[in-house]
Design a protein around this motif. Sequence first.
Motif, mmCIF file in Angstrom:
data_model
loop_
_atom_site.group_PDB
_atom_site.id
_atom_site.type_symbol
_atom_site.label_atom_id
_atom_site.label_comp_id
_atom_site.label_asym_id
_atom_site.label_seq_id
_atom_site.Cartn_x
_atom_site.Cartn_y
_atom_site.Cartn_z
ATOM 1 N N ASN A 73 0.860 -1.169 0.000
ATOM 2 C CA ASN A 73 0.000 0.000 0.000
ATOM 3 C C ASN A 73 0.901 1.224 0.000
ATOM 4 O O ASN A 73 1.863 1.272 0.757
ATOM 5 C CB ASN A 73 -0.889 -0.024 1.243
ATOM 6 C CG ASN A 73 -2.004 0.973 1.186
ATOM 7 O OD1 ASN A 73 -1.962 1.957 0.463
ATOM 8 N ND2 ASN A 73 -3.036 0.711 1.980
ATOM 9 N N VAL A 74 0.597 2.198 -0.836
ATOM 10 C CA VAL A 74 1.370 3.435 -0.891
ATOM 11 C C VAL A 74 0.422 4.579 -1.265
ATOM 12 O O VAL A 74 -0.430 4.423 -2.134
ATOM 13 C CB VAL A 74 2.563 3.326 -1.877
ATOM 14 C CG1 VAL A 74 2.105 3.024 -3.277
ATOM 15 C CG2 VAL A 74 3.433 4.567 -1.852
ATOM 16 N N ALA A 75 0.551 5.698 -0.580
ATOM 17 C CA ALA A 75 -0.266 6.877 -0.879
ATOM 18 C C ALA A 75 0.439 7.714 -1.938
ATOM 19 O O ALA A 75 1.651 7.637 -2.103
ATOM 20 C CB ALA A 75 -0.484 7.702 0.389
ATOM 21 N N PHE A 76 -0.346 8.516 -2.662
ATOM 22 C CA PHE A 76 0.247 9.389 -3.667
ATOM 23 C C PHE A 76 -0.438 10.741 -3.688
ATOM 24 O O PHE A 76 -1.552 10.904 -3.211
ATOM 25 C CB PHE A 76 0.207 8.750 -5.058
ATOM 26 C CG PHE A 76 -1.187 8.564 -5.625
ATOM 27 C CD1 PHE A 76 -1.807 9.561 -6.353
ATOM 28 C CD2 PHE A 76 -1.863 7.372 -5.441
ATOM 29 C CE1 PHE A 76 -3.075 9.384 -6.883
ATOM 30 C CE2 PHE A 76 -3.133 7.169 -5.966
ATOM 31 C CZ PHE A 76 -3.737 8.182 -6.690
ATOM 32 N N THR A 77 0.276 11.715 -4.252
ATOM 33 C CA THR A 77 -0.255 13.048 -4.500
ATOM 34 C C THR A 77 -0.093 13.303 -5.986
ATOM 35 O O THR A 77 0.985 13.106 -6.539
ATOM 36 C CB THR A 77 0.528 14.115 -3.704
ATOM 37 O OG1 THR A 77 0.498 13.760 -2.324
ATOM 38 C CG2 THR A 77 -0.068 15.487 -3.896
ATOM 39 N N GLN A 78 -1.169 13.739 -6.623
ATOM 40 C CA GLN A 78 -1.167 13.940 -8.073
ATOM 41 C C GLN A 78 -1.595 15.347 -8.427
ATOM 42 O O GLN A 78 -2.518 15.895 -7.835
ATOM 43 C CB GLN A 78 -2.123 12.945 -8.724
ATOM 44 C CG GLN A 78 -2.313 13.174 -10.196
ATOM 45 C CD GLN A 78 -3.579 12.541 -10.720
ATOM 46 O OE1 GLN A 78 -4.281 11.833 -10.012
ATOM 47 N NE2 GLN A 78 -3.897 12.816 -11.960
ATOM 48 N N LYS A 79 -0.913 15.919 -9.408
ATOM 49 C CA LYS A 79 -1.335 17.185 -10.001
ATOM 50 C C LYS A 79 -1.079 17.070 -11.492
ATOM 51 O O LYS A 79 0.077 17.052 -11.920
ATOM 52 C CB LYS A 79 -0.570 18.365 -9.419
ATOM 53 C CG LYS A 79 -1.063 19.680 -9.938
ATOM 54 C CD LYS A 79 -0.510 20.849 -9.191
ATOM 55 C CE LYS A 79 -1.159 22.100 -9.756
ATOM 56 N NZ LYS A 79 -0.806 23.268 -9.005
ATOM 57 N N GLN A 80 -2.146 16.914 -12.252
ATOM 58 C CA GLN A 80 -2.097 16.636 -13.690
ATOM 59 C C GLN A 80 -1.257 15.385 -13.920
ATOM 60 O O GLN A 80 -1.595 14.345 -13.371
ATOM 61 C CB GLN A 80 -1.613 17.860 -14.447
ATOM 62 C CG GLN A 80 -2.589 19.006 -14.296
ATOM 63 C CD GLN A 80 -2.084 20.307 -14.856
ATOM 64 O OE1 GLN A 80 -0.904 20.464 -15.137
ATOM 65 N NE2 GLN A 80 -2.981 21.253 -15.007
ATOM 66 N N GLU A 81 -0.182 15.458 -14.708
ATOM 67 C CA GLU A 81 0.638 14.269 -14.970
ATOM 68 C C GLU A 81 1.797 14.117 -13.988
ATOM 69 O O GLU A 81 2.592 13.195 -14.103
ATOM 70 C CB GLU A 81 1.193 14.286 -16.400
ATOM 71 C CG GLU A 81 0.136 14.070 -17.465
ATOM 72 C CD GLU A 81 -0.549 15.359 -17.867
ATOM 73 O OE1 GLU A 81 0.079 16.436 -17.759
ATOM 74 O OE2 GLU A 81 -1.721 15.309 -18.266
ATOM 75 N N LYS A 82 1.930 15.013 -13.034
ATOM 76 C CA LYS A 82 2.985 14.930 -12.016
ATOM 77 C C LYS A 82 2.464 14.133 -10.832
ATOM 78 O O LYS A 82 1.300 14.243 -10.450
ATOM 79 C CB LYS A 82 3.406 16.329 -11.541
ATOM 80 C CG LYS A 82 3.867 17.242 -12.649
ATOM 81 C CD LYS A 82 5.156 16.769 -13.240
ATOM 82 C CE LYS A 82 5.640 17.738 -14.299
ATOM 83 N NZ LYS A 82 6.715 17.238 -15.108
ATOM 84 N N SER A 86 4.300 8.360 -1.257
ATOM 85 C CA SER A 86 4.793 8.302 0.113
ATOM 86 C C SER A 86 5.588 7.016 0.306
ATOM 87 O O SER A 86 5.844 6.283 -0.648
ATOM 88 C CB SER A 86 3.624 8.358 1.098
ATOM 89 O OG SER A 86 2.853 7.173 1.004
ATOM 90 N N HIS A 87 5.911 6.714 1.532
ATOM 91 C CA HIS A 87 6.642 5.491 1.878
ATOM 92 C C HIS A 87 5.747 4.272 1.658
ATOM 93 O O HIS A 87 4.578 4.278 2.019
ATOM 94 C CB HIS A 87 7.087 5.577 3.348
ATOM 95 C CG HIS A 87 7.866 4.406 3.801
ATOM 96 N ND1 HIS A 87 9.167 4.191 3.415
ATOM 97 C CD2 HIS A 87 7.525 3.359 4.582
ATOM 98 C CE1 HIS A 87 9.591 3.068 3.951
ATOM 99 N NE2 HIS A 87 8.609 2.545 4.671
ATOM 100 N N VAL A 88 6.298 3.223 1.083
ATOM 101 C CA VAL A 88 5.553 1.980 0.810
ATOM 102 C C VAL A 88 5.450 1.148 2.082
ATOM 103 O O VAL A 88 6.425 0.977 2.800
ATOM 104 C CB VAL A 88 6.255 1.152 -0.286
ATOM 105 C CG1 VAL A 88 5.516 -0.159 -0.517
ATOM 106 C CG2 VAL A 88 6.359 1.938 -1.570
ATOM 107 N N VAL A 89 4.261 0.615 2.324
ATOM 108 C CA VAL A 89 4.025 -0.306 3.428
ATOM 109 C C VAL A 89 3.664 -1.654 2.803
ATOM 110 O O VAL A 89 2.842 -1.714 1.891
ATOM 111 C CB VAL A 89 2.863 0.188 4.317
ATOM 112 C CG1 VAL A 89 2.547 -0.807 5.403
ATOM 113 C CG2 VAL A 89 3.175 1.555 4.895
ATOM 114 N N SER A 90 4.302 -2.738 3.280
ATOM 115 C CA SER A 90 3.984 -4.049 2.719
ATOM 116 C C SER A 90 4.034 -5.120 3.801
ATOM 117 O O SER A 90 4.617 -4.923 4.864
ATOM 118 C CB SER A 90 4.958 -4.407 1.591
ATOM 119 O OG SER A 90 6.225 -4.723 2.096
#
Length: 140
Positions: A73-82, A86-90
């Motif tokens: 599981n990993v969180a992300f922040t998106q702005k258009q194509e950028k 965050s840190h990966v949890v597994s």
Amino acid sequence: MIRFYILLFMMCLTNSCASKQETSSQPDENQIFAGTFVVNTLYGRLIEGDDIIMKINDRTSKVSGLAACNTYNVAFTQKQEKITFSHVVSTMVICDDETMKKERRFLNIFTGIKEFNTKGDTLILYNEGKEILKATRFIF
């Protein structure tokens, strides 16, 4: 292989329980980075098997799935194509050496990904213009 079928069943169950939402005639830029994908290539090399799955939820800004051996599981922040992750949890299951090597290569990509692009049912992740990952949308 049984983990793949379990994950597939869980994804089907999750999707069938989701409430329907109205679709807009206006494209939503946040809808681009969403769906369930099977990873085909990492760093330009073909990935054998279908054991790396990315389930991208643009509403919760999270990517989860199967990374060859463990779930992640990993969180992300998106702005258009950028995009930034965050840190990966597994989980911490130990598998054979080759599978663990493939998993580490996959999980390490999230630290360097800066951009993404979609072309039809193909998702491509980039780091400074260089293709890092290519995945195909999994259609049920």
